[in-house]
Design a protein around this motif. Structure first.
Motif, short mmCIF file in Angstrom:
data_model
loop_
_atom_site.label_atom_id
_atom_site.label_comp_id
_atom_site.label_asym_id
_atom_site.label_seq_id
_atom_site.Cartn_x
_atom_site.Cartn_y
_atom_site.Cartn_z
N ASP A 88 0.81 -1.21 0.00
CA ASP A 88 0.00 0.00 0.00
C ASP A 88 0.85 1.27 0.00
OD1 ASP A 88 -2.14 -1.74 0.21
OD2 ASP A 88 -2.68 -1.18 2.25
N ARG A 186 -4.56 -6.96 9.59
CA ARG A 186 -3.95 -6.52 10.86
C ARG A 186 -2.78 -5.56 10.62
NH1 ARG A 186 -3.84 -12.13 12.08
NH2 ARG A 186 -5.92 -12.69 12.78
N ALA A 187 -2.21 -5.61 9.41
CA ALA A 187 -1.07 -4.73 9.10
C ALA A 187 -1.50 -3.30 8.80
CB ALA A 187 -0.30 -5.30 7.91
N VAL A 188 -2.80 -3.08 8.60
CA VAL A 188 -3.28 -1.71 8.36
C VAL A 188 -3.18 -0.95 9.69
CG1 VAL A 188 -5.31 -0.33 7.73
CG2 VAL A 188 -4.87 -2.50 6.55
N PRO A 189 -2.62 0.26 9.65
CA PRO A 189 -2.50 1.02 10.91
C PRO A 189 -3.85 1.10 11.64
CG PRO A 189 -1.44 2.18 9.08
CD PRO A 189 -2.15 1.00 8.48
N GLN A 190 -3.81 0.88 12.96
CA GLN A 190 -5.07 0.74 13.73
C GLN A 190 -6.02 1.93 13.55
OE1 GLN A 190 -5.78 -2.28 15.19
NE2 GLN A 190 -7.84 -1.43 15.30
N PRO A 191 -5.52 3.19 13.58
CA PRO A 191 -6.48 4.29 13.42
C PRO A 191 -7.18 4.24 12.05
CG PRO A 191 -4.32 5.10 14.16
CD PRO A 191 -4.15 3.66 13.84
N VAL A 192 -6.43 3.83 11.03
CA VAL A 192 -7.02 3.71 9.69
C VAL A 192 -8.04 2.58 9.70
CG1 VAL A 192 -6.55 3.27 7.24
CG2 VAL A 192 -4.89 4.56 8.60
N LEU A 193 -7.67 1.46 10.30
CA LEU A 193 -8.56 0.29 10.34
C LEU A 193 -9.84 0.61 11.11
CD1 LEU A 193 -8.81 -2.61 9.39
CD2 LEU A 193 -7.63 -3.35 11.46
N ASP A 194 -9.70 1.33 12.20
CA ASP A 194 -10.89 1.70 12.99
C ASP A 194 -11.88 2.48 12.12
OD1 ASP A 194 -9.92 0.44 15.22
OD2 ASP A 194 -9.12 2.27 16.14
#
Ligand code: CAA
Length: 240
Positions: A88, A186-194
């Motif tokens: 990405d 799970r590799a997507v940064p947590q704030p982005v994933l949220d």
């Protein structure tokens, strides 16, 4: 033993779940993997499923790997093109390697595997091919021009090959998973994933089993009239 089924990228995540589901249904399953020997060994130990290592983006390696499977087990009658990677990055930061690796691994791989099995399937007048696309191939995704292009390509590839296989007992379908709880997501940064999870009406990530159950449905012997379709499994994130 049942029909021989090959699942690319089969030792982890969605691929593992597909392999286990197929095995439970009596298929003689082989899980391909590309690089992670340790994960493959643990997978085999856990599931009792055979693995084979080859790079799906390498035409000759795929041909050699499939020949090896066919010599030891018999013809591949079920093929699930699941292997995929992400690299990405926004377009203005993306380099050619990030573009090319994703196109080769996620899209050219489908050509490589299908080319190796299609003549046999045509001769035997039976085949089941399922290609794993993505919601991001249907809707696009910020930071994924490479991945969205490859996955969108898979959806077109599926419809074209379905037309060619229809008269020969070969069905070709795609599944477009949404965000499923795997190492990739799970590799997507947590704030982005949220933020992404907030757009999923079901309110959670999918589970690998949510995808595997659809593969079993599509590859069944009596699923003779479903071809060229794309089954969206995304918790309602994108209705297409
Ligand atoms: N829409 C619009 N703007 C967005 C955006 C979006 N969806 N996401 C980020 N932006 C904006 C940010 O708000 C930020 O703006 P400001 O500079 O004004 O604050 C700007 O874009 C830059 O964002 P980042 O700081 O995140 O940029 P980055 O270069 O560090 O990271 C990225 C970019 C790597 C693409 C990161 O945003 C990211 O990881 N996004 C998630 C991508 C994704 O969903 N990948 C899916 C992987 S799983 C998968 O692919 C499986 C599947 O099939 C579903």
């Amino acid at each position: 033993m049942g029909r021989v089924a090959l699942v690319t990228g089969g030792t982890r995540g969605i691929g593992e779940s597909i392999c286990v589901g197929l095995k439970e249904q009596g298929y003689d399953v082989v899980a391909n993997y590309g690089g992670n020997d340790q994960a493959a060994a643990e997978f085999s130990e856990r599931t009792g499923i055979d693995t084979i290592k080859f790079d799906v983006s390498d035409f000759d390696a795929v041909a050699g790997g499939i020949k090896q499977i066919e010599e030891s087990k018999g013809p591949v009658e079920v093929l699930v093109n699941n292997a995929g990677i992400t690299r990405d990055g926004t377009m203005h930061k993306m380099n050619f390697e990030q573009w090319n690796q994703v196109i080769q691994t996620n899209l050219s791989s489908c050509f490589n595997t299908c080319r190796a099995v299609i003549e046999g399937m045509r001769k035997r007048e039976f085949g089941r091919i399922v290609n794993i696309g993505s919601v991001n191939g249907q809707a696009g995704q910020y930071g994924q021009v490479n991945y969205a292009a490859a996955k969108s390509g898979i959806h077109g590839f599926t419809k074209a090959l379905a037309q060619e296989g229809a008269a020969k007992g070969i069905t070709v379908n795609a599944i477009a998973p949404g965000y499923v709880e795997t190492d990739m997501v799970r590799a997507v940064p947590q704030p982005v994933l949220d933020k992404i999870i907030a757009t999923i009406p079901v309110g959670r990530l999918g589970q690998p089993e949510d995808i595997a159950r659809a593969v079993l449905f599509l590859v069944a012997d009596d699923a003779t009239f479903i071809t060229g379709s794309t089954l969206s499994i995304n918790g309602g994130q994108h209705m297409y």
